[in-house]
Enzyme design. Structure first.
Site, PDB file in Angstrom:
ATOM      1  N   LYS A 262      31.495 -26.875  -6.102  1.00  0.00           N
ATOM      2  CA  LYS A 262      30.923 -25.537  -5.928  1.00  0.00           C
ATOM      3  C   LYS A 262      30.021 -25.544  -4.708  1.00  0.00           C
ATOM      4  CE  LYS A 262      27.499 -22.310  -7.903  1.00  0.00           C
ATOM      5  NZ  LYS A 262      26.700 -21.901  -9.078  1.00  0.00           N
ATOM      6  N   ASP A 267      22.618 -18.423  -3.407  1.00  0.00           N
ATOM      7  CA  ASP A 267      22.959 -17.625  -4.580  1.00  0.00           C
ATOM      8  C   ASP A 267      21.812 -16.667  -4.905  1.00  0.00           C
ATOM      9  OD1 ASP A 267      23.889 -16.541  -6.915  1.00  0.00           O
ATOM     10  OD2 ASP A 267      23.643 -18.361  -8.129  1.00  0.00           O
ATOM     11  N   LYS A 274      18.924 -12.087  -8.871  1.00  0.00           N
ATOM     12  CA  LYS A 274      17.978 -12.997  -9.516  1.00  0.00           C
ATOM     13  C   LYS A 274      16.550 -12.527  -9.258  1.00  0.00           C
ATOM     14  CE  LYS A 274      20.608 -17.337  -9.123  1.00  0.00           C
ATOM     15  NZ  LYS A 274      20.744 -17.568 -10.578  1.00  0.00           N
ATOM     16  N   ASP A 285      22.480 -24.470  -4.125  1.00  0.00           N
ATOM     17  CA  ASP A 285      23.563 -24.144  -5.050  1.00  0.00           C
ATOM     18  C   ASP A 285      24.921 -24.613  -4.504  1.00  0.00           C
ATOM     19  OD1 ASP A 285      24.260 -23.169  -7.526  1.00  0.00           O
ATOM     20  OD2 ASP A 285      24.560 -21.109  -6.832  1.00  0.00           O
ATOM     21  N   ASP A 344      26.107 -12.908 -11.075  1.00  0.00           N
ATOM     22  CA  ASP A 344      25.363 -14.165 -10.921  1.00  0.00           C
ATOM     23  C   ASP A 344      26.103 -15.344 -11.565  1.00  0.00           C
ATOM     24  OD1 ASP A 344      23.332 -15.817 -10.126  1.00  0.00           O
ATOM     25  OD2 ASP A 344      21.911 -15.182 -11.685  1.00  0.00           O
ATOM     26  N   ARG A 348      31.673 -20.139 -11.288  1.00  0.00           N
ATOM     27  CA  ARG A 348      32.944 -20.287 -12.012  1.00  0.00           C
ATOM     28  C   ARG A 348      34.054 -19.480 -11.353  1.00  0.00           C
ATOM     29  NH1 ARG A 348      30.011 -18.336 -17.389  1.00  0.00           N
ATOM     30  NH2 ARG A 348      28.417 -19.514 -16.289  1.00  0.00           N
TER      31      ARG A 348
HETATM   32  N1  BES Z   1      23.440 -21.305  -9.523  1.00  0.00           N
HETATM   33  C1  BES Z   1      23.154 -20.776 -10.800  1.00  0.00           C
HETATM   34  C2  BES Z   1      22.770 -21.866 -11.812  1.00  0.00           C
HETATM   35  C3  BES Z   1      21.483 -22.585 -11.537  1.00  0.00           C
HETATM   36  C4  BES Z   1      20.299 -22.136 -12.087  1.00  0.00           C
HETATM   37  C5  BES Z   1      21.473 -23.737 -10.778  1.00  0.00           C
HETATM   38  C6  BES Z   1      19.119 -22.822 -11.849  1.00  0.00           C
HETATM   39  C7  BES Z   1      20.300 -24.415 -10.544  1.00  0.00           C
HETATM   40  C8  BES Z   1      19.129 -23.967 -11.077  1.00  0.00           C
HETATM   41  C9  BES Z   1      24.376 -20.048 -11.345  1.00  0.00           C
HETATM   42  O1  BES Z   1      25.172 -19.434 -10.391  1.00  0.00           O
HETATM   43  C10 BES Z   1      23.888 -18.967 -12.251  1.00  0.00           C
HETATM   44  O2  BES Z   1      23.247 -18.081 -11.776  1.00  0.00           O
HETATM   45  N2  BES Z   1      24.192 -19.088 -13.538  1.00  0.00           N
HETATM   46  C11 BES Z   1      23.775 -18.142 -14.488  1.00  0.00           C
HETATM   47  C12 BES Z   1      24.914 -17.900 -15.424  1.00  0.00           C
HETATM   48  C13 BES Z   1      24.707 -16.745 -16.359  1.00  0.00           C
HETATM   49  C14 BES Z   1      24.661 -15.447 -15.577  1.00  0.00           C
HETATM   50  C15 BES Z   1      25.843 -16.724 -17.358  1.00  0.00           C
HETATM   51  C16 BES Z   1      22.577 -18.731 -15.233  1.00  0.00           C
HETATM   52  O3  BES Z   1      22.554 -19.933 -15.494  1.00  0.00           O
HETATM   53  O4  BES Z   1      21.659 -17.977 -15.522  1.00  0.00           O
HETATM   54 ZN    ZN Z   2      25.136 -20.240  -8.515  1.00  0.00          ZN
HETATM   55 MN    MN Z   3      24.496 -17.476  -9.906  1.00  0.00          MN
END
Ligand code: BES
Ligand code: ZN
Ligand code: MN
Length: 497
Positions: A262, A267, A274, A285, A344, A348
Site C-alpha cells: 500500500k 491520506d 480525517k 501511509d 478513508d 483496501r
Molecule cells: N491509513 C489509515 C490507517 C492508519 C491509521 C494507519 C492510523 C496508521 C495510523 C487507513 O487508510 C484508514 O484510514 N483506515 C480507517 C478505516 C476505517 C474507515 C474503516 C481507520 O482505521 O480508521
Molecule cells: Zn490509509
Molecule cells: Mn484512510
C-alpha cells in the site's frame, strides 16, 4: 561510519568496548586493562552491580592508557544469538555517540572456554550500522553536538575475514532498510506517486531489477477503477510500479513469490476527511510500499537466489471537486463492484487492484501484502506486533517464524467467513467498510481476500509498527522499515534454492 574487523588485541589509546557475558567477568584482554589500571574496571563493576546482563552498560572514564572503556552486557553465554549481538551493537553505537567518541574498538571479551568458531562480530556491526541511521537532510542548521561524531568502529574477531564477509552480506540488507526509511520519512510534498516511482526506478534498476511504471492511462485500460477512484481527488497522478527480480533464472518453477504494498503517499481520508490533529502522520501511509521496494532492493543487493516481484500502488487520497464521494460505486479490475461508503478506507481499494493484477499476471507461488491499513490494529496490538492474516497455515507459520528470528514480530489474527459476510451490500458486490466498529482489521483482511483468488496469501497490517516514537536498540525513532528484514528472512528460509 566506517566499520573494520581486526584480530583481538588492545589498541594503544582511544576508546574500547568490552562485550561481557553474564556472570563470566572480564576476559583475558579485560583483565589486562584492569591490572594496568590498578583494578579500576573490577571496582567499577562491583560498585555498579554490573554482571553482564543483556541490557547493562557501564562507562569507565580514563582507565589505564584509554580515554574510556565501555562495558556492554551480552547476557548468558549459552543464550547469545544473532539478535542479542545486534542489539548489543545498537546499544554500543548509542553509548559511543552520547560519549562523543570519534572512534572505538569493540572487543568481544570471550572467556577461554568459548569455542574458537564463536563469532558474532558481524552481528554487532550490523546492529551498530542499523542504529546509526538518521534522516536529517532538511536540517540546515545543526548545533555542534547535535550530529554524531563517531566515524570509525573497529570490531575484533577471532576470524576477521569471516566477520567481514558476513557483514558485507548483511550490509546489503541494511542499505535496503535505509532506502525504505528514507522513503517513509519523506514528507508528502516531496514524495508523491510520481517521485516515489522515480526513486524506485533509479535505485532498483541500478541493482539489476526490472522496473515498470504504469500511469493512469494504462491503469484505466486495465480497468483499475478501485485504485483510480482513490486518486481521483488528487492533482498527483496515480502510479503502479512493478519490480521484477530474477535471482533464480534456472529453476523449474518459474512462478515468483510476490510482495504487494500500500503506497498512499498522503491520506487525508478524502471526502470522509480525517480530523486535523495527527494528520501529518499520514505521510507514512506508504510504508507498505516502502517496505516492498526495500525488500526487493535487499534481495537484489545480496543476490538472493529467488524470483520475486514487488508491486506497489502509489496514490494520494485527497478531497477536491473531483474526489470520489461516499456512496460512489467503482468497478475493480477483477470485475467486482465496490460501494465506497467511507473514502478513508482507501488502502483496501488501492490494494484490491494491485493484488488482482499481481495474481492475474504472475500467478505467484505465494503472495504477501504489507499495508498501514487500519487504526484498529494499533488498538489490538500496539506497536509490539504487526497483524498477520493468512489463507494458508503453512505460509502464516513461515512468516511468524521469520518474525521471531528478526524481531519484526507478527501475531496472527483470524480471517473467517463470518467477517466476510459483513461487507456484503445491496447496491454492489461489496462495500468497503462494515456496519459496526468491531474487528476493523479483520474486515480489511476479508475485503482483500476477495481479490487473491486461491493464491497462497498473507496480509500484514503494519499500521502500528511502521513508525516508532522512541529509539530501540537497532531502530532509531521514526520510520522503522518494518517488513524489510522480516521478509528478507522469510525469503531466505522458505524460497531460496
Ligand atoms: N491509513 C489509515 C490507517 C492508519 C491509521 C494507519 C492510523 C496508521 C495510523 C487507513 O487508510 C484508514 O484510514 N483506515 C480507517 C478505516 C476505517 C474507515 C474503516 C481507520 O482505521 O480508521
Ligand atoms: Zn490509509
Ligand atoms: Mn484512510
Amino acid at each position: 561510519m566506517e566499520i573494520n574487523f581486526v584480530k583481538p588485541a588492545l589498541p594503544g589509546n582511544g576508546t574500547i568496548v568490552l562485550a561481557i557475558f553474564e556472570e563470566r567477568g572480564l576476559g583475558e584482554l579485560g583483565q589486562t586493562v584492569d591490572k594496568a589500571s590498578g583494578g579500576q574496571l573490577t571496582r567499577a563493576m562491583t560498585a555498579a552491580g554490573f554482571s553482564g546482563k543483556s541490557d547493562e552498560t557501564l562507562m569507565i572514564q580514563a582507565p589505564a592508557w584509554f580515554d574510556r572503556v565501555l562495558l556492554i552486557g551480552m547476557g548468558k553465554l549459552d543464550l547469545v544469538k544473532p539478535m542479542v549481538a545486534e542489539a548489543a551493537g545498537g546499544g554500543i553505537y548509542a553509548q559511543l555517540v552520547s560519549a562523543k567518541a570519534t572512534s572505538a574498538t569493540v572487543i568481544p571479551d570471550t572467556p577461554k572456554d568459548v569455542p574458537a568458531g564463536f563469532n558474532f562480530a558481524a552481528d554487532i556491526a550490523m546492529g551498530a550500522l542499523l542504529r546509526s541511521y538518521r534522516f536529517d537532510k532538511y536540517r540546515t542548521v545543526q548545533k555542534p553536538g547535535q550530529k554524531p561524531v563517531l566515524t570509525e568502529l573497529t570490531i575484533a574477531a577471532v576470524h576477521p575475514n569471516a566477520a567481514r564477509s558476513g557483514f558485507n552480506r548483511a550490509k546489503a540488507v541494511a542499505e535496503a532498510v535505509f532506502f525504505t526509511r528514507d522513503l517513509v520519512s519523506e514528507p508528502a510534498n516531496i514524495l508523491y506517486p510520481e517521485s516515489f516511482a522515480e526513486r524506485v526506478r533509479e535505485r532498483l534498476t541500478g541493482l539489476g531489477v526490472t522496473v515498470e511504471v504504469l500511469g493512469e492511462a494504462k491503469l484505466a485500460k486495465l480497468g483499475m477503477g478501485a485504485l483510480l477512484g482513490v486518486g481521483q481527488g488528487s492533482e498527483r497522478e496515480t502510479q503502479l510500479v512493478v519490480m521484477s527480480y530474477n535471482g533464480a533464472p534456472k529453476v523449474k518453477n518459474k512462478r515468483p513469490v510476490a510482495f504487494v504494498g500500500k503506497g498512499v503517499t498522503f491520506d487525508t481520508g478524502g471526502i470522509s476527511l480525517k480530523p486535523g490533529a495527527g494528520m501529518e502522520d499520514m505521510k507514512w501511509d506508504m510504508a507498505g510500499a516502502g517496505a516492498v521496494a526495500g525488500l526487493i532492493a535487499a534481495l537484489a543487493g545480496r543476490k538472493a537466489k529467488v524470483n520475486a516481484v514487488g508491486v506497489i500502488a502509489l496514490v494520494e487520497n485527497m478531497p477536491d471537486g473531483k474526489a470520489q464521494r461516499p456512496g460512489d460505486i467503482v468497478k475493480s479490475m477483477s470485475g467486482q463492484t465496490i460501494e465506497v461508503l467511507n473514502t478513508d478506507a482507501e488502502g483496501r481499494l488501492a490494494l484490491a487492484d494491485a493484488l488482482w493484477y499481481t495474481v492475474d499476471r504472475f500467478k505467484p507461488q505465494a503472495m504477501v501484502d504489507l499495508a498501514t491499513l487500519t487504526g484498529a490494529v494499533i488498538i489490538a496490538l500496539g506497536s509490539e506486533f504487526a497483524a498477520v492474516f493468512a489463507n494458508d497455515d503453512g505460509l502464516a507459520n513461515q512468516l511468524l517464524a521469520a518474525g521471531t528470528e528478526t524481531g519484526e514480530k507478527l501475531w496472527r489474527l483470524p480471517m473467517v467467513d463470518s467477517y466476510d459476510k459483513q461487507i456484503d451490500t445491496d447496491a454492489a458486490d461489496m462495500k468497503n467498510i462494515s456496519d459496526g466498529r468491531g474487528a476493523g482489521s479483520a474486515i480489511g483482511a476479508v475485503f482483500l481476500k476477495r481479490f487473491v483468488k486461491d493464491t497462497k496469501w498473507a496480509h500484514l497490517d503494519i499500521a502500528g509498527v511502521a513508525w516508532s516514537k522512541k529509539d530501540s536498540a537497532t531502530v532509531p525513532k521514526g520510520a522503522t522499515a518494518f517488513g524489510v528484514r522480516l521478509l528478507d528472512r522469510f525469503v531466505a528460509d522458505s524460497f531460496e534454492h
